[in-house]
Design an enzyme around this catalytic site. Structure first.
Site, mmCIF file in Angstrom:
data_model
loop_
_atom_site.group_PDB
_atom_site.id
_atom_site.type_symbol
_atom_site.label_atom_id
_atom_site.label_comp_id
_atom_site.label_asym_id
_atom_site.label_seq_id
_atom_site.Cartn_x
_atom_site.Cartn_y
_atom_site.Cartn_z
ATOM 1 N N CYS A 1 0.849 -1.195 0.000
ATOM 2 C CA CYS A 1 0.000 0.000 0.000
ATOM 3 C C CYS A 1 0.886 1.247 0.000
ATOM 4 C CB CYS A 1 -0.909 0.004 1.232
ATOM 5 S SG CYS A 1 -2.038 1.423 1.270
ATOM 6 N N ASP B 1 0.456 3.773 1.689
ATOM 7 C CA ASP B 1 0.383 4.397 3.015
ATOM 8 C C ASP B 1 1.784 4.712 3.566
ATOM 9 O OD1 ASP B 1 -1.971 4.201 5.509
ATOM 10 O OD2 ASP B 1 0.137 4.528 6.023
ATOM 11 N N ARG C 1 2.782 4.905 6.470
ATOM 12 C CA ARG C 1 3.147 4.214 7.729
ATOM 13 C C ARG C 1 3.638 2.797 7.501
ATOM 14 N NH1 ARG C 1 -2.719 4.888 10.105
ATOM 15 N NH2 ARG C 1 -3.033 4.263 7.935
ATOM 16 N N HIS D 1 -2.121 -3.869 5.117
ATOM 17 C CA HIS D 1 -1.865 -3.406 6.498
ATOM 18 C C HIS D 1 -3.174 -3.047 7.176
ATOM 19 C CE1 HIS D 1 -2.477 1.016 5.883
ATOM 20 N NE2 HIS D 1 -2.326 0.636 4.633
ATOM 21 N N CYS E 1 -5.952 0.325 7.001
ATOM 22 C CA CYS E 1 -5.750 0.811 5.634
ATOM 23 C C CYS E 1 -6.910 1.735 5.233
ATOM 24 C CB CYS E 1 -5.658 -0.371 4.666
ATOM 25 S SG CYS E 1 -5.357 0.145 2.964
HETATM 26 CO CO CO Z 1 -3.396 1.267 2.988
#
Ligand code: CO
Length: 215
Positions: free
Chosen positions: A42, A44, A46, A98, A101
């Site tokens: 992803c 993302d 993090r 994750h 998400c």
């Molecule tokens: Co995500």
């Protein structure tokens, strides 16, 4: 500008530190890459999988997009897959989702977010397909986590159905497909499914508890 400056300063100090210990560290890797892993993760911020798994530059080929999708009409992910499997000859192809998400969460609700709704349509479909199982999870948090996991399984299945993977499997047992989930609360990677190396195992990815007769 201050924030951007920090990136360049960090870059210089990291390079200085690494080359002090190993002067040829970057030069050695400049010539070619020989990664063993393709990661589809992803976007993302993090989820720094390379940092958290300790791989060095040259070891992991990476593709990231919102909610780690491997869509059969996405020329971007398919090109990455083809290059990784057919040219770089990676042994392991991993989809890593994750918890928490945002993409998965958006696909679970009714609100529209514009263009990204198209991108996430497959997750809505996954939620519908697994409605029976999901309805039985009373905790919103646990249901959210389960959809994250189901989405990973679905994307591993999607990868298995691509001509690139089908072709590679017909020539041998590579690549091995894996589904992982990253827990942003504790930083740990959890395996969901490992070593998918053929169509029989790939079909099992979509199995979900069904209602029994009289249920
Ligand atoms: Co995500």
């Amino acid at each position: 500008m201050e924030n951007l400056k920090r990136l360049f300063e960090n870059n210089r100090s990291i390079v200085a530190e690494v080359t002090q210990a190993d002067p040829e560290y970057f030069a050695r890797r400049a010539g070619k890459q020989e990664p063993h892993f393709l990661l589809i993760g992803c976007a993302d911020s993090r989820v720094p999988i390379e940092t958290l798994t300790g791989v060095a530059p040259g070891e992991m080929f990476v593709h990231r997009n919102i909610a780690n999708q491997a869509l059969s009409a996405d020329i971007n992910v398919l090109s990455v897959l083809q290059y990784a499997v057919e040219v770089l000859d990676v042994k392991h192809v991993m989809v890593c989702g994750h918890y928490q998400c945002g993409g998965v969460k958006a696909a679970m609700g009714d609100q529209s977010y514009g263009l990204v709704d198209y991108w996430l349509a497959g997750i809505r479909d996954t939620v519908r397909r697994h409605e029976f199982e999901l309805r039985r999870i009373s905790s919103d948090e646990e249901r959210f986590k389960r959809v994250v996991e189901l989405n990973v399984m679905r994307q591993v299945y999607n990868l298995s159905r691509t001509p690139v993977v089908q072709g590679a499997w017909s020539r041998g047992r590579r690549p091995l497909l894996h589904g992982l989930v990253y827990d942003i609360h504790d930083g740990l990677l959890k395996p969901l499914v490992l070593q998918v190396d053929g169509n029989d195992k790939a079909r099992e990815l979509l199995e979900t508890p069904r209602a029994s007769i009289g249920d």
